[in-house]
Scaffold this active site. Structure first.
Site, mmCIF file in Angstrom:
data_model
loop_
_atom_site.group_PDB
_atom_site.id
_atom_site.type_symbol
_atom_site.label_atom_id
_atom_site.label_comp_id
_atom_site.label_asym_id
_atom_site.label_seq_id
_atom_site.Cartn_x
_atom_site.Cartn_y
_atom_site.Cartn_z
ATOM 1 C CG ASP A 13 17.471 -3.315 -2.186
ATOM 2 O OD1 ASP A 13 16.546 -3.330 -3.016
ATOM 3 O OD2 ASP A 13 18.435 -2.533 -2.251
ATOM 4 C CG ASP A 15 18.078 -2.316 -8.531
ATOM 5 O OD1 ASP A 15 18.875 -2.776 -9.363
ATOM 6 O OD2 ASP A 15 16.842 -2.342 -8.679
ATOM 7 C CD GLU A 22 19.592 2.197 -8.987
ATOM 8 O OE1 GLU A 22 19.387 2.557 -10.172
ATOM 9 O OE2 GLU A 22 18.717 1.694 -8.271
ATOM 10 C CD GLU A 58 6.576 3.181 -10.604
ATOM 11 O OE1 GLU A 58 7.638 2.864 -11.192
ATOM 12 O OE2 GLU A 58 5.670 2.362 -10.363
ATOM 13 C CE LYS A 83 16.365 0.744 -16.566
ATOM 14 N NZ LYS A 83 15.899 0.023 -15.367
ATOM 15 C CB THR A 120 14.141 -5.965 -5.678
ATOM 16 O OG1 THR A 120 14.648 -4.947 -6.528
ATOM 17 C CG2 THR A 120 13.464 -7.019 -6.539
ATOM 18 C CB THR A 121 12.078 -1.013 -6.488
ATOM 19 O OG1 THR A 121 12.032 -0.669 -5.117
ATOM 20 C CG2 THR A 121 11.175 -0.087 -7.263
ATOM 21 C CB THR A 122 14.462 -3.901 -10.268
ATOM 22 O OG1 THR A 122 14.652 -3.627 -11.649
ATOM 23 C CG2 THR A 122 14.957 -5.283 -9.956
ATOM 24 C CB SER A 123 10.537 -5.605 -13.480
ATOM 25 O OG SER A 123 11.567 -5.278 -14.375
ATOM 26 C CG ASN A 126 15.637 -5.195 -14.843
ATOM 27 O OD1 ASN A 126 15.680 -5.540 -16.019
ATOM 28 N ND2 ASN A 126 15.310 -3.986 -14.460
HETATM 29 C C1 XBP Z 1 15.787 0.473 -6.941
HETATM 30 C C2 XBP Z 1 14.972 1.164 -7.958
HETATM 31 C C3 XBP Z 1 14.782 0.598 -9.300
HETATM 32 C C4 XBP Z 1 15.858 0.641 -10.328
HETATM 33 C C5 XBP Z 1 15.253 0.470 -11.701
HETATM 34 O O1 XBP Z 1 15.216 0.650 -5.645
HETATM 35 O O2 XBP Z 1 14.397 2.176 -7.688
HETATM 36 O O3 XBP Z 1 13.773 1.373 -9.847
HETATM 37 O O4 XBP Z 1 16.523 1.885 -10.260
HETATM 38 O O5 XBP Z 1 14.492 -0.659 -11.843
HETATM 39 P P1 XBP Z 1 15.443 -0.412 -4.463
HETATM 40 P P2 XBP Z 1 13.234 -0.671 -12.879
HETATM 41 O O6 XBP Z 1 16.882 -0.812 -4.481
HETATM 42 O O7 XBP Z 1 15.103 0.351 -3.222
HETATM 43 O O8 XBP Z 1 14.522 -1.581 -4.667
HETATM 44 O O9 XBP Z 1 13.578 0.212 -14.027
HETATM 45 O O10 XBP Z 1 13.087 -2.113 -13.288
HETATM 46 O O11 XBP Z 1 12.009 -0.184 -12.148
HETATM 47 MG MG MG Z 2 18.410 -0.568 -3.095
#
Ligand code: XBP
Ligand code: MG
Length: 234
Positions: A13, A15, A22, A58, A83, A120-123, A126
């Site tokens: 993962d 983030d 965060e 989201e 952002k 990861t959830t992020t894009s 990032n």
């Molecule tokens: C991390 C997240 C992400 C970041 C923001 O979750 O939820 O949304 O906070 O990233 P994880 P974006 O570590 O479980 O993957 O703004 O690019 O969505």
């Molecule tokens: Mg995480």
């Protein structure tokens, strides 16, 4: 019982796990809100609650709904793009480093010939900003497979991004282990059939990490020996 030696792939993962991102995400959200003339401000206690919803778009949509509003997806996308631009500028400027112990673990895993991947959830902007800043422009040689939030239909805690990574790796889940910091991450990895090593981050200090095969006190405790101790979820 699975052969202990079958784990040859580590899926990280990002983030909270590779880096404590965060707080920088939180500041980037707030700066984007100010730039858009919004009087929203996400303080740390509120952001901890909002993190239960993964994904920035989201999270904004959820926040608007809990304030009694109706989110316009086009507006949310523009706000989130602003952002992301702020966040990547901050990361490019050195705002985030790898968590202590991560670099050493990556080096040890590579020296052993393990395959490394990201889920990861992020894009992608990032991901690219953080890994370029931390590991250099050749980071793709280290992580040949990357699953990102916007590549899949459902973000964590859904298993989609781990399933995508497994497909691209061409590996069954029992050959891999996930490293995660949060409840949503543990649920996602487990949902894809992966064993999980969990290491809490600042923002997941109160998360229920039940389901992780092992929980470590810090990333400095990560070691290749652990891969022989994890067993796949039942
Ligand atoms: C991390 C997240 C992400 C970041 C923001 O979750 O939820 O949304 O906070 O990233 P994880 P974006 O570590 O479980 O993957 O703004 O690019 O969505
Ligand atoms: Mg995480």
């Amino acid at each position: 019982m699975i052969d202990k030696m079958t784990i040859d792939t580590v899926i990280f993962d990002m983030d909270g796990t590779l880096a404590e991102t965060e707080e920088v995400h939180r500041q980037a959200f707030n700066r984007a809100f100010a730039d858009f003339g919004l009087d929203w401000s996400w303080d740390v206690p509120l952001y901890r609650q909002l993190l239960k919803v993964t994904g920035g778009k989201e999270r904004i949509t959820h926040f608007i709904a809990r304030e009694g509003g109706l989110a316009d997806p086009e507006f949310v996308a523009r706000l989130h793009k602003a952002k992301t631009d702020i966040y990547t500028d901050m990361v490019d400027g050195g705002a985030v480093a790898l968590r202590p112990g991560i670099r050493e673990f990556i080096e040890a895993a590579r020296a052993r010939g393990l395959t490394l991947a990201i889920a990861t959830t992020t894009s992608m902007p990032n991901i690219d900003a953080l890994l370029t800043s931390a590991l250099g422009a050749q980071w793709r040689d280290i992580f040949p497979v990357v699953g990102a939030g916007d590549m899949v239909k459902k973000k964590k805690p859904a298993p989609d991004v781990y399933e995508l990574a497994l497909r691209e790796l061409g590996k069954p889940p029992h050959q891999c282990v996930a490293i995660e910091d949060s409840r949503n991450g543990v649920l996602a990895a487990r949902g894809a059939g992966l064993p999980v090593i969990a290491v809490r981050s600042t923002f997941s200090s109160d998360d229920d990490l039940a389901g992780a095969a092992i929980e470590l006190p810090s990333c400095e405790a990560l070691s290749l020996d652990l891969l022989e101790r994890v067993t796949p979820p039942s």
